[in-house]
Design an enzyme around this catalytic site. Structure first.
Site, PDB file in Angstrom:
ATOM      1  N   CYS A   1       0.452  28.676 -16.104  1.00 48.75           N
ATOM      2  CA  CYS A   1      -0.066  29.396 -17.461  1.00 48.75           C
ATOM      3  C   CYS A   1      -0.904  28.316 -18.317  1.00 48.75           C
ATOM      4  O   CYS A   1      -0.535  28.049 -19.426  1.00 48.75           O
ATOM      5  CB  CYS A   1       1.231  29.868 -18.478  1.00 48.75           C
ATOM      6  SG  CYS A   1       1.807  31.215 -17.240  1.00 48.75           S
TER       7      CYS A   1
ATOM      8  N   PRO B   1       0.837  -1.254  -0.099  1.00 49.70           N
ATOM      9  CA  PRO B   1      -0.069  -0.025  -0.052  1.00 49.70           C
ATOM     10  C   PRO B   1       0.769   1.412   0.007  1.00 49.70           C
ATOM     11  O   PRO B   1       1.947   1.263   0.633  1.00 49.70           O
ATOM     12  CB  PRO B   1      -0.890  -0.107   1.455  1.00 49.70           C
ATOM     13  CG  PRO B   1       0.084  -0.941   2.232  1.00 49.70           C
ATOM     14  CD  PRO B   1       0.740  -1.822   1.297  1.00 49.70           C
TER      15      PRO B   1
HETATM   16  N1  LLP Z   1       3.012  -1.551  -6.011  1.00 45.52           N
HETATM   17  C1  LLP Z   1       3.330  -1.453  -7.251  1.00 45.52           C
HETATM   18  C2  LLP Z   1       3.883  -2.368  -8.032  1.00 45.52           C
HETATM   19  C3  LLP Z   1       2.813  -0.015  -7.783  1.00 45.52           C
HETATM   20  O1  LLP Z   1       3.159   0.131  -9.084  1.00 45.52           O
HETATM   21  C4  LLP Z   1       2.255   0.767  -7.030  1.00 45.52           C
HETATM   22  C5  LLP Z   1       1.659   2.002  -7.823  1.00 45.52           C
HETATM   23  C6  LLP Z   1       1.844   0.475  -5.700  1.00 45.52           C
HETATM   24  C7  LLP Z   1       2.300  -0.641  -5.234  1.00 45.52           C
HETATM   25  C8  LLP Z   1       1.214   1.579  -4.702  1.00 45.52           C
HETATM   26  O2  LLP Z   1       0.015   1.763  -5.208  1.00 45.52           O
HETATM   27  P1  LLP Z   1      -1.113   2.502  -4.246  1.00 45.52           P
HETATM   28  O3  LLP Z   1      -1.378   1.715  -2.971  1.00 45.52           O
HETATM   29  O4  LLP Z   1      -0.245   3.837  -4.056  1.00 45.52           O
HETATM   30  O5  LLP Z   1      -2.257   2.645  -5.007  1.00 45.52           O
HETATM   31  N2  LLP Z   1       0.237   8.411  -9.702  1.00 45.52           N
HETATM   32  C9  LLP Z   1      -1.091   7.771  -9.471  1.00 45.52           C
HETATM   33  C10 LLP Z   1      -0.795   6.445  -8.985  1.00 45.52           C
HETATM   34  C11 LLP Z   1       0.092   5.576  -9.695  1.00 45.52           C
HETATM   35  C12 LLP Z   1       0.326   4.213  -9.088  1.00 45.52           C
HETATM   36  C13 LLP Z   1       1.493   3.514  -9.338  1.00 45.52           C
HETATM   37  N3  LLP Z   1       1.844   2.478  -8.726  1.00 45.52           N
HETATM   38  C14 LLP Z   1      -2.042   8.539  -8.998  1.00 45.52           C
HETATM   39  O6  LLP Z   1      -1.759   9.695  -8.524  1.00 45.52           O
HETATM   40  O7  LLP Z   1      -3.204   8.232  -8.440  1.00 45.52           O
END
Ligand code: LLP
Length: 463
Positions: free
Chosen positions: A391, A321
């Site tokens: 901008c 997470p």
């Molecule tokens: N594990 C892997 C292999 C991942 O690629 C990611 C996120 C996570 C764990 C963690 O995921 P989370 O629990 O944070 O959802 N920039 C995007 C999110 C991109 C997520 C990329 N990978 C946003 O702002 O929503």
């Protein structure tokens, strides 16, 4: 300039032309605990506090915009994940959501491991004293240098993402005379119900090795055949900001199926299963995320059941997470500047930051809420769009929200749930200076990532 709400404008309950539902305003002075960090409260004089500290004083000391991070809230969320999964599982915090040395120390103390996806993230983890064996390395295109550095450092495991990477890593491990533990990232073919850019387990994207095409099975065979690699298990990450456990359950079922197939083909039972990250958080009061305990119980049960059916021993589970730990722990504090009422439409409220400190609204159409925090107000609600100072007209922080109609330049407003993927995706667009991250703990406030300065910008520009 009239600052009254515009009766001819959209009303709550309307679906706006862009397809956004306009939630009712409710009590504009209320702070919904779903979206605000746990120590945030509004004092009797109307000023909002975090960890007992007044946001107006914090703004005076650290400036705006600033990310204010609630350390107690962060630790409590990290601990909740740790406790929900218990001793038989590992929780790897996904550093891409937000990483700094202080955060690494908090994670270490709370018993979590860390997932990094670049040499830069690895450097921060090591600088903060994270034990290498508690670090996992991810990435769909790790460079040979990154792989070599990870192996030399002794990272716990590397999640390999392509056949080429398996070859490359095996050669590096042979050359360095070590046996590197690896997991294979499997694309399980789940369509996660989230924004296309953050869904990662359907077939048509760049991550992982497909279960459906047989690439995953090929990768397993390749990795098992390399003495420099110790294949520990398989991994999947189906996407991000997901509310429904069904996708995780399908992924778990398919991964256990692959574990059974590996046992039947190669005579080995892999001991680890990593189900990735992706659990959603509340950005607005409309969102109802699952708690770690709920998700832990659902995942453990499905894995146990599938393993029993396949006659496999239950592997050690891990999860990654990011957002669900850090997302709700911070809010961005802005000062209000220009206010432009557009009769019949909405009022544009400009703040001293924007898409350089929160790109998520522009990039994913993300929804946020906003509150006036430097005082309370009894004024009627007005429909606003909170925009930045960059901008371009897509520079939107909060697309549709209600703020009191007596809002004025100099007021402080705050956008909650900005702990994840805001500072970590911040940019210097228009030569903006990236805001600081100020941690508020039981012993007061301190800067954990300082504000950029013009010297920082000029240091990179060597003429
Ligand atoms: N594990 C892997 C292999 C991942 O690629 C990611 C996120 C996570 C764990 C963690 O995921 P989370 O629990 O944070 O959802 N920039 C995007 C999110 C991109 C997520 C990329 N990978 C946003 O702002 O929503």
């Amino acid at each position: 300039m009239s600052r009254s709400a515009h009766p001819a404008g959209p009303r709550h309950g309307d679906v706006l032309p862009e397809g956004h539902y306009l939630a009712p305003p409710g009590d504009l002075n209320a702070l919904d605990p779903k979206v605000w960090p746990s120590t945030v409260a509004r004092r009797a004089d109307g000023v909002v506090t975090v960890g007992g500290l007044d946001v107006t004083a914090l703004a005076a000391e650290y400036g705006t915009p600033a990310y204010l991070m609630d350390e107690q809230d962060f630790r409590a969320r990290a601990r909740a994940w740790r406790e929900a999964f218990g001793e038989g599982a590992d929780v790897f915090y996904a550093g891409k959501a937000f990483l700094s040395k202080a955060v690494v120390r908090w994670l270490r103390e709370e018993g979590l491991n860390l997932d990094v996806c670049s040499a830069g993230e690895l450097a921060v983890a090591l600088a903060a004293g994270m034990e290498p064996e508690r670090i996992a390395l991810h990435g769909n295109n790790k460079t040979p240098q990154e792989l070599e550095q990870a192996v030399k450092t002794g990272v716990g495991h590397i999640v390999v993402d392509s056949l080429r990477e398996i070859e490359l890593l095996a050669e590096i491990a042979d050359r360095l005379g070590v046996r590197q533990q690896v997991l294979i990232r499997v694309t399980v073919g789940v369509e996660a119900h989230t924004h296309e850019f953050i869904a990662t387990a359907h077939e048509d994207q760049k991550f992982g090795l497909s279960l459906g095409t047989g690439a995953a099975a090929e990768a397993v065979e390749l990795a098992l055949g390399r003495p420099g690699l110790e294949l520990r298990g398989i991994h999947s990450h189906i996407g991000s900001q997901i509310f429904d456990t069904a996708g995780f359950e399908v992924a778990a079922r398919r991964l256990v199926g692959l574990l059974g197939q590996i046992r039947d083909t190669h005579g080995v039972e892999l001991p680890e299963l990593d189900l990735g990250g992706g659990l959603g958080i509340a950005y607005t009061s409309e969102d109802d995320p699952k708690q770690p305990a709920e998700i832990a119980a659902a995942l453990a049960e499905i894995v146990r059941r599938e393993c029993a059916a396949a006659g496999l021993a239950v592997p050690r589970l891990s999860v990654e997470p990011g957002r669900a730990i850090v997302g709700p722990t911070a809010f961005t504090l802005y000062e209000v500047g220009t206010i432009k009422p557009l009769p019949g439409l909405r009022t544009y409220v400009s703040v001293d930051g924007g898409m350089s400190d929160n790109i998520r609204t522009a990039l994913y159409d993300a929804e946020y809420s906003v509150a006036l925090v430097s005082r309370a107000s009894a004024a009627e609600p007005m429909l606003v769009r909170v925009v930045g100072k960059h901008c371009e007209s897509g520079d939107i922080v909060v697309r549709d929200a209600w703020l009191p109609a007596d809002l004025a330049p100099g007021d402080l407003i705050a956008v909650p749930a900005t702990g994840a993927y805001c500072r970590s995706m911040a940019s210097n667009y228009n030569h903006a200076l990236r805001p600081p991250v100020v941690a508020v703990g039981t012993d007061g406030a301190r800067v954990i990532v300082r504000r950029e300065t013009e010297e920082d910008l000029l240091r990179l520009d060597i003429g």
